[in-house]
Design a protein around this motif. Structure first.
Motif, mmCIF file in Angstrom:
data_model
loop_
_atom_site.group_PDB
_atom_site.id
_atom_site.type_symbol
_atom_site.label_atom_id
_atom_site.label_comp_id
_atom_site.label_asym_id
_atom_site.label_seq_id
_atom_site.Cartn_x
_atom_site.Cartn_y
_atom_site.Cartn_z
ATOM 1 N N MET A 91 0.839 -1.198 0.000
ATOM 2 C CA MET A 91 0.000 0.000 0.000
ATOM 3 C C MET A 91 0.873 1.247 0.000
ATOM 4 N N LYS A 92 0.436 2.265 -0.693
ATOM 5 C CA LYS A 92 1.190 3.508 -0.735
ATOM 6 C C LYS A 92 1.068 4.247 0.593
ATOM 7 N N PRO A 93 2.154 4.910 1.026
ATOM 8 C CA PRO A 93 2.144 5.587 2.326
ATOM 9 C C PRO A 93 1.288 6.851 2.329
ATOM 10 N N LEU A 94 0.815 7.182 3.526
ATOM 11 C CA LEU A 94 0.024 8.390 3.742
ATOM 12 C C LEU A 94 0.800 9.354 4.628
ATOM 13 N N VAL A 95 0.398 10.606 4.606
ATOM 14 C CA VAL A 95 0.988 11.612 5.491
ATOM 15 C C VAL A 95 -0.134 12.436 6.108
ATOM 16 N N ALA B 35 2.026 10.303 -2.045
ATOM 17 C CA ALA B 35 2.431 10.518 -3.434
ATOM 18 C C ALA B 35 1.855 11.825 -3.966
ATOM 19 N N ALA B 36 0.612 12.144 -3.573
ATOM 20 C CA ALA B 36 -0.009 13.388 -4.019
ATOM 21 C C ALA B 36 0.723 14.596 -3.450
ATOM 22 N N VAL B 37 1.180 14.497 -2.209
ATOM 23 C CA VAL B 37 1.923 15.597 -1.588
ATOM 24 C C VAL B 37 3.250 15.816 -2.305
#
Length: 336
Positions: free
Chosen positions: A1-5, A48-50
């Motif tokens: 899963m892709k990481p979150l912030v 990734a969006a950040v």
């Protein structure tokens, strides 16, 4: 899963962008982020969006130092609940080790490591974005934020022995020299900060021994495991995506870096479906938003991801047994 912030990673972003003459709302929507959502610091968003947002912003503003400028706007409190604990640690070493050990509580992208060799302490910083995205701005934001934390403990005049960055030097290194001093080294083998290991023993001037036990008890109560469940991540992303009007299982799966079948499988293991989690999240948010008279029901309809106020009205009546207007009136009467 892709990481979150946490949203707090973008603290000061809107103000910085506006000061540089670019429209933060346009860029945030381009990467699928909701500008209004930044007000909730503890909400989790796609890492990734950040990363993409910071690179787009640097290009739009024509500022290679965008990430570092954003780091200058960071406050100690942007670390979230963990900031209440590390400010009561007895010395710099224990505070920094705590921050590194529990980095997953505020940024899942971040992977930092503190080591001591031959009298030198090295804090290495890396970002695991899961793809080949450019990360220059995000790296400088992370290194700059750690540098600020060290100065919080060691004093505003403290200077590292070396601040290392793996990317090349910008055309104008003025901001880097102002922030780090003349010790910044580009084209280095790693990203991070090198300083005297003896400085780790410096007492924390903010610490109050009487509060330390309470701070630790508070932290133990809220500390989360690195193994955040898929259900938790889906709930967080639904809250983020609802106001954008693009809250679908495909969008959530994409933000997590998996396919929709994987999301379905994990939710089923928790006795949930995507529809049930979406509905419960909407219900929870509605209970928070509808009683607020400063928000119109049309605005709330949009924040909950409905395409039209009429759809929101039908849904609300099904969930609460009355209209949103009547429900608001009853809550207002009870609070008097």
């Amino acid at each position: 899963m892709k990481p979150l912030v946490r949203n707090a990673a973008l603290s000061g972003y809107v103000e910085l962008s506006q000061s540089l003459g670019i429209d933060p709302r346009v860029l945030m929507k381009r990467v699928g982020l909701d500008p209004a959502g930044l007000a909730i610091q503890d909400r989790w968003i796609s890492g990734a969006a950040v990363i993409q947002l910071l690179e787009l912003s640097a290009a739009a503003a024509r500022r290679e130092d965008f990430g570092l400028l954003l780091a200058e706007r960071r406050r100690f409190s942007n670390l979230g609940p963990i900031s209440l604990v590390i400010r009561e640690e007895p010395d710099v070493r224990s505070a920094l080790e705590l921050l590194v050990r529990h980095e997953h509580m505020y940024n899942e992208l971040l992977h930092s490591r503190l080591s001591e060799v031959n009298g030198l302490a090295t804090l290495r910083v890396s970002l695991e974005a899961g793809d080949a995205s450019a990360t220059r701005q995000a790296v400088e934001l992370a290194v700059g934020a750690f540098h600020q934390v060290l100065r919080t403990f060691l004093g505003a005049r403290w200077q590292a022995l070396s601040v290392c960055l793996t990317h090349g030097a910008p055309k104008d290194p003025g901001t880097h020299q102002r922030t780090f001093g003349p010790v910044v080294a580009f084209d280095s083998e790693f990203d991070g900060i090198v300083f005297y290991a003896s400085e780790l023993n410096a007492p924390n001037p903010m610490s109050d021994p009487m509060l330390r036990t309470y701070a630790r008890q508070f932290f133990d109560a809220i500390a989360t495991s690195r193994d955040t469940t898929m259900l938790d991540r889906v709930r967080d992303l639904i809250e983020v995506l609802l106001p954008t009007g693009r809250c679908s299982i495909e969008q959530v799966a994409g933000s997590l870096g998996v396919d929709r079948r994987t999301v379905h499988r994990h939710l089923a293991a928790s006795g949930e479906t995507f529809s049930s989690v979406l509905n419960s999240t909407r219900t929870h948010l509605a209970e928070q938003l509808v009683p607020n008279p400063r928000r119109s029901l049309t605005e709330i309809s949009g924040l909950l991801g409905f395409s039209a106020p009429s759809a929101f009205s039908r849904w609300f009546r099904e969930q609460f047994g009355c209209s949103a207007r009547d429900w608001r009136a009853r809550r207002t009467e009870r609070s008097r």
